[in-house]
Write a protein that holds these residues in place. Structure first.
Motif, PDB file in Angstrom:
ATOM      1  N   TYR A 232       0.827  -1.213   0.000  1.00  0.00           N
ATOM      2  CA  TYR A 232       0.000   0.000   0.000  1.00  0.00           C
ATOM      3  C   TYR A 232       0.859   1.261   0.000  1.00  0.00           C
ATOM      4  CZ  TYR A 232      -4.481  -2.353   0.471  1.00  0.00           C
ATOM      5  OH  TYR A 232      -5.604  -3.102   0.227  1.00  0.00           O
ATOM      6  N   LEU A 233       1.981   1.220   0.689  1.00  0.00           N
ATOM      7  CA  LEU A 233       2.849   2.393   0.724  1.00  0.00           C
ATOM      8  C   LEU A 233       3.500   2.656  -0.632  1.00  0.00           C
ATOM      9  CD1 LEU A 233       4.550   1.793   4.188  1.00  0.00           C
ATOM     10  CD2 LEU A 233       3.004   3.681   3.626  1.00  0.00           C
ATOM     11  N   GLY A 264      12.936  -1.039  10.741  1.00  0.00           N
ATOM     12  CA  GLY A 264      13.934  -0.030  11.063  1.00  0.00           C
ATOM     13  C   GLY A 264      13.635   1.338  10.477  1.00  0.00           C
ATOM     14  N   LEU A 265      12.516   1.444   9.748  1.00  0.00           N
ATOM     15  CA  LEU A 265      12.114   2.701   9.122  1.00  0.00           C
ATOM     16  C   LEU A 265      10.663   3.009   9.466  1.00  0.00           C
ATOM     17  CD1 LEU A 265      13.482   2.072   5.506  1.00  0.00           C
ATOM     18  CD2 LEU A 265      14.552   3.511   7.247  1.00  0.00           C
ATOM     19  N   THR A 266      10.327   4.289   9.520  1.00  0.00           N
ATOM     20  CA  THR A 266       8.916   4.654   9.608  1.00  0.00           C
ATOM     21  C   THR A 266       8.276   4.418   8.243  1.00  0.00           C
ATOM     22  OG1 THR A 266       9.226   6.948   8.918  1.00  0.00           O
ATOM     23  CG2 THR A 266       9.485   6.454  11.283  1.00  0.00           C
ATOM     24  N   ARG A 271       8.639   4.691   2.300  1.00  0.00           N
ATOM     25  CA  ARG A 271       8.093   5.167   1.018  1.00  0.00           C
ATOM     26  C   ARG A 271       9.109   6.059   0.307  1.00  0.00           C
ATOM     27  NH1 ARG A 271       2.154   7.488   1.302  1.00  0.00           N
ATOM     28  NH2 ARG A 271       1.485   5.541   0.331  1.00  0.00           N
ATOM     29  N   GLN A 272       9.749   6.946   1.048  1.00  0.00           N
ATOM     30  CA  GLN A 272      10.726   7.867   0.454  1.00  0.00           C
ATOM     31  C   GLN A 272      11.968   7.131  -0.045  1.00  0.00           C
ATOM     32  OE1 GLN A 272      11.323  10.683   3.611  1.00  0.00           O
ATOM     33  NE2 GLN A 272       9.693  12.049   2.916  1.00  0.00           N
ATOM     34  N   GLY A 276      11.393   8.295  -3.355  1.00  0.00           N
ATOM     35  CA  GLY A 276      11.954   9.638  -3.264  1.00  0.00           C
ATOM     36  C   GLY A 276      10.910  10.642  -2.824  1.00  0.00           C
ATOM     37  N   GLY A 277      11.281  11.859  -2.756  1.00  0.00           N
ATOM     38  CA  GLY A 277      10.323  12.909  -2.386  1.00  0.00           C
ATOM     39  C   GLY A 277      10.406  13.265  -0.923  1.00  0.00           C
TER      40      GLY A 277
END
Length: 277
Positions: A232-233, A264-266, A271-272, A276-277
């Motif tokens: 979904y992300l 280990g990531l939010t 997503r980034q 990117g972004g």
């Protein structure tokens, strides 16, 4: 613009249990989607581009074989005209008694395989013969088709480099649980819910899963929920809160903690890191 939901396709409908056809010879980019209720075996002998399997993007190096179990997410991004075959079949296509070897091949197969066929194995004649048998449907055509399918799946397992856990059949209760997992998620969130549906205790379900896969049912549920979250992300434009509610988390902050604990990531960082972004 990405979709807000991931569509599920059913190209067989409610009556067909097997179909083989030529791959559409078009340069196109397909939307991310899942296949509900049927397996796909794809052979590309020509074509270039990329193939998304859940959260991983793979370059297409034809000739290649692709195997997708029900519930798998994928999409294509071709840069040259693809040529090949697509085989779709349901679990009902196999008789659990008469087709025991074919059934076992499906049980030991991972949910997704992408493998180059190289020069030692040329599957084109098998797919071509299977399609001809399917089109004329003479007496005994069904066992002939199953023989071709068994040969292709067996060879695919030989040439794919899989973990040792896939070398022995996943038996009975474990196989039913793993098959149920993509069907009932995200509505079922605990081993207790799956065990109740399967008519066993959570302890028995966890023990069976550990015996045949090395992981508890609860661990399989966690891995699958993480996979759904990543889907979904990456493949929709839902906000983090919307993803959390889609996956039946009442509190988005708990979803963020769950995701970060296991990756280990939010969710935003994940997503980034891909987009990117």
């Amino acid at each position: 613009m990405k979709a807000t939901q991931i569509p599920a396709k059913n190209k067989l409908g409610s009556h067909l249990h097997f179909k083989i056809s030529k791959f559409k010879e078009q340069i196109k980019k397909t939307r991310p989607h899942t296949h509900e209720g049927y397996y796909e075996l794809i052979y590309l002998h020509e074509g270039e581009g990329f193939h998304w399997l859940d959260t991983e993007r793979h370059r297409i190096y034809a000739p290649e074989l692709y195997y997708l179990a029900p519930g798998s997410l994928h999409c294509w991004q071709f840069t040259s005209i693809p040529k090949g075959f697509v085989v779709m079949f349901t679990a009902d296509f196999m008789d659990p008694i008469q087709d025991v070897h074919l059934t076992e091949l499906l049980q030991v197969s991972p949910t997704q395989v992408q493998a180059r066929t190289g020069t030692a194995f040329q599957p084109y004649p098998i797919f071509e013969a299977m399609q001809q048998e399917y089109q004329r449907l003479q007496p005994f055509s069904t066992p002939v088709i199953k023989g071709y399918l068994q040969a292709l799946l067996g060879k695919l397992l030989q040439i794919s480099k899989e973990r040792e856990v896939h070398s022995t059949p996943v038996a009975g209760l474990t196989a039913r649980f793993l098959s149920l997992l993509p069907q009932k998620s995200p509505d079922f969130t605990t081993a207790k819910a799956y065990a109740r549906h399967l008519g066993v205790s959570p302890q028995r379900l966890n023990a069976a899963c550990r015996q045949h896969t090395g992981q508890s049912a609860s661990k399989h549920i966690t891995v699958h929920r993480l996979l759904e979250a990543k889907r979904y992300l990456l493949h929709t434009d839902q906000t983090v809160s919307e993803v959390a509610y889609t996956l039946r988390y009442n509190d988005p902050s708990y979803f963020v903690k769950f995701f970060k604990k296991h990756t280990g990531l939010t969710p935003v960082q994940f997503r980034q890191s891909y987009l990117g972004g």
